[in-house]
Design a protein around this motif. Structure first.
Motif, mmCIF file in Angstrom:
data_model
loop_
_atom_site.group_PDB
_atom_site.id
_atom_site.type_symbol
_atom_site.label_atom_id
_atom_site.label_comp_id
_atom_site.label_asym_id
_atom_site.label_seq_id
_atom_site.Cartn_x
_atom_site.Cartn_y
_atom_site.Cartn_z
ATOM 1 N N TRP A 108 -21.140 18.203 -9.045
ATOM 2 C CA TRP A 108 -22.094 17.676 -10.012
ATOM 3 C C TRP A 108 -21.831 18.236 -11.412
ATOM 4 N N THR A 109 -21.005 19.268 -11.492
ATOM 5 C CA THR A 109 -20.656 19.884 -12.763
ATOM 6 C C THR A 109 -19.174 19.644 -13.044
ATOM 7 N N SER A 110 -18.834 19.457 -14.302
ATOM 8 C CA SER A 110 -17.449 19.200 -14.685
ATOM 9 C C SER A 110 -16.549 20.353 -14.269
ATOM 10 N N LEU A 112 -14.160 21.366 -15.861
ATOM 11 C CA LEU A 112 -13.902 22.152 -17.069
ATOM 12 C C LEU A 112 -14.891 23.309 -17.174
ATOM 13 N N ARG A 114 -16.699 24.595 -14.734
ATOM 14 C CA ARG A 114 -16.507 25.519 -13.613
ATOM 15 C C ARG A 114 -15.295 26.418 -13.832
#
Length: 283
Positions: A108-110, A112, A114
């Motif tokens: 759910w998070t890019s 990039l 992470r």
């Protein structure tokens, strides 16, 4: 309408998509690989093998890719299998959905964001600082092959978990009960029943992760810091910075050939292993 005409009608959209989105781009890359770099960059039509002769100049990128991509795939498989086994076999059904959602939450998070998180964790203010507090000094984690390996395993772990989970979830639990009733120990049941029947899921997950890792460029660029780079990083440099499209096409086409050969050999080995186990079970 005959059955043959109906089959062609169903296959045509997929075939057209395959030709336009895969065959044509690969054909362009193949043609460009025999060309030359223009005075201002780009591509000049020619027929020369000079670009392929220059491939040793990118040996380090190929070496890093061919070492870290398989290692990342194996590491992801070793971590994903116990997790998938726990979710599919030993978890209460009412908790499965919640735990599966937690597995995909990182997506759910890019990637990039992470990766930047891992830069902090592996950087001087993260784990090395904690190690210094307990007396272990001089540990460098960021901008190393280990940092890239951690990043790619973390980034692609969910893609390994789900194929294995699906394979284990479809496993007939009566086979495990029958093995236990016949006196087999849990570890023997795992080796002789669970693991062989989950090989298709393991094969799918490994192939999916390996193919994506072969083209990875963002994680090595961020966690490698320009010291550990993949072929994907070399392609970004050749196409966007030095604008040597001919050499970049030769590198890209060579990578594609390596991937095709590797995946073909891998799938043949998996098919032979699977057929061999079937023959043993029949006997």
């Amino acid at each position: 309408m005959t059955r043959r005409e109906r089959n062609w009608l169903l296959v045509t959209p997929a075939a057209a998509w395959f030709v336009v989105m895969l065959v044509l781009p690969l054909s362009v890359i193949f043609v460009f690989s025999f060309g030359e770099r223009g005075p201002a960059g780009g591509y000049v039509p020619a027929f020369t093998f000079e670009q392929y002769a220059n491939l040793p100049a990118r040996f380090t990128a190929f070496k890093n890719t061919m070492i870290l991509a398989p290692l990342g795939t194996i590491a992801a498989m070793l971590i994903a299998y116990p997790l998938a086994y726990q979710l599919a076999v030993r978890t209460d059904p009412k908790w499965k959905i919640i735990l599966l959602v937690l597995v995909i939450v990182p997506f759910w998070t890019s990637i990039l964001i992470r990766s930047y998180a891992w830069i902090f964790i592996l950087g001087g203010s993260g784990l090395p600082a904690l190690l210094e507090m307990v007396g272990i000094e001089g540990v460098r984690l960021i901008y190393t092959p280990f940092a890239v390996l951690i990043g790619i395993v973390y980034g692609y772990l969910p893609l390994m978990v789900f194929p294995i989970y699906v394979s284990l979830d479809r496993l007939d639990k009566r086979l495990l009960e029958a093995s236990a009733d016949l006196g087999a120990r849990p570890f023997s049941t795992f080796l002789q029943v669970t693991l062989p029947l989950s090989i298709p899921g393991v094969a799918t997950g490994c192939m999916l992760v390996f193919i994506l890792l072969m083209g990875e460029f963002l994680i090595p660029a961020l966690l490698g810091g320009g010291k550990v780079f993949f072929v994907g990083n070399a392609l970004v440099d050749l196409f966007l910075q030095s604008r040597n499209w001919a050499f970049g096409s030769a590198v890209a086409f060579t990578l594609i050939v390596i991937m095709l050969v590797t995946v073909t050999v891998y799938m043949r080995l998996i098919a032979r292993l699977h057929s061999g186990r079937q023959d043993i079970s029949i006997m």
